[in-house]
Motif scaffolding. Sequence first.
Motif, PDB file in Angstrom:
ATOM      1  N   LEU A 157       0.852  -1.195   0.000  1.00 39.33           N
ATOM      2  CA  LEU A 157       0.000   0.000   0.000  1.00 39.33           C
ATOM      3  C   LEU A 157       0.882   1.238   0.000  1.00 39.33           C
ATOM      4  N   GLY A 158       0.229   2.380  -0.147  1.00 37.62           N
ATOM      5  CA  GLY A 158       0.939   3.646   0.063  1.00 37.62           C
ATOM      6  C   GLY A 158       1.800   4.105  -1.092  1.00 37.62           C
ATOM      7  N   GLY A 159       1.673   3.480  -2.254  1.00 38.34           N
ATOM      8  CA  GLY A 159       2.464   3.903  -3.406  1.00 38.34           C
ATOM      9  C   GLY A 159       1.684   4.868  -4.281  1.00 38.34           C
ATOM     10  N   VAL A 160       2.348   5.428  -5.296  1.00 41.49           N
ATOM     11  CA  VAL A 160       1.687   6.371  -6.200  1.00 41.49           C
ATOM     12  C   VAL A 160       0.607   5.693  -7.032  1.00 41.49           C
ATOM     13  N   GLU A 161       0.720   4.368  -7.217  1.00 41.74           N
ATOM     14  CA  GLU A 161      -0.265   3.652  -8.020  1.00 41.74           C
ATOM     15  C   GLU A 161      -1.302   3.016  -7.098  1.00 41.74           C
TER      16      GLU A 161
END
Length: 381
Positions: free
Chosen positions: A325-329
């Motif tokens: 989780l927590g990524g740009v995508e």
Amino acid sequence: MKFGTKVIHAGIHPDPLTGAVMTPIYQTSTYAQEAPGVHKGYEYARTQNPTRAVLEANLAALENGTHGIALASGLAAMDVILKRLEPGDEVISTNDLYGGSYRLIRRVYEKYGIKSRFIDLMDGEAFDAALNENTKLIWVETPTNPMLNVVDIKSVVERVKGSNALVCVDNTFASPYLQTPLDLGADIVLHSATKYINGHSDVILGAIVVKDERLAEEFHFLQNAAGAVPSPNDCFLTLRGIKTLHLRVEQSCKSAAQIAEVLRRHPKVANVYWPGFPNHKGHDIAKAQMHRFGGMVSFDLKEDTLENASKILSNTKLFTLAESLGGVESLIGHPASMTHGSIPRPERLAVGLTDSLIRLSIGVEDTSDLVEDIAVTLSRV
Ligand SMILES: *Cc1c(COP(=O)(O)O)cnc(C)c1O
């Protein structure tokens, strides 16, 4: 310094040797000494590395602490915190803990004589019953995964006042942009920087932040003694990711609010879990201790079957089916078969983790495209 300035400037200085504006990657294992013991403060790269030191100073500032300690992963950071304990010591932790954290406490540390108790940290009676003179650590996670339950950090701190226990908050889901537990009285903050802090799904890295000199010394000792340090390259990438942390999390939160609302109104959706809804159990606490309600949304379906969940999971175009989780995508996940697959079904259902529960990590794509992706996919169920 405000948060948006800290991410760019705190602890970051042009390289003293060359003036390089961006922190160089000091890809070296050792450092030349002029004479035995005469050196520039760097001897061996497990112990000190300039790229890592800049990252640690920056992380400390983001969490309003004084010392940051970077480790090779979130769990390596947790391992260092647990290594302080001695046989007979006890840990109280939230009962819907991140699976890897649960595994480390139960499967690794229990055999060294560390006792663990898993409770609802918001249940005052259960808390007081679990707390005793051997309790040395309270492990808080808020918001939790995947139900997005909220724990009142201040009330936990109040409850353990006068005891021997330190309070550690796993701040991975909120990120320091939304929540700074040290300001609420916690002793230790832990991050899986793999998630929002780095934010680009290309690094595994963990961090501890404290504001106490003695604790910092103990953790630095363990960082060097046990040796699970991150690579200079990963420290560089994380520093680079941090520069947009506030912008990324802000955009995720904005989209999450809209997506949660679309889901709430959808005829096929049963429950939506997002702390921003006034009827969410932890809404008032989240409002008080978080700057916004986060970029994670979970929901389940009225027709609660694995097949229905699976139709959604394999048909979204922009949400990628993956752990983390927590990524740009944007990512979509199915806790019952992925992260929480090892939990017996009745136990899982008891905490609301149904067969069709789906977890979304909202990235920074255009909000309307994400909303459309979810709406179109739901219409096919
Ligand atoms: C991912 C995660 C961890 C573990 O971090 P790693 O970097 O994967 O070791 C710990 N806590 C939470 C809440 C997480 O999401």
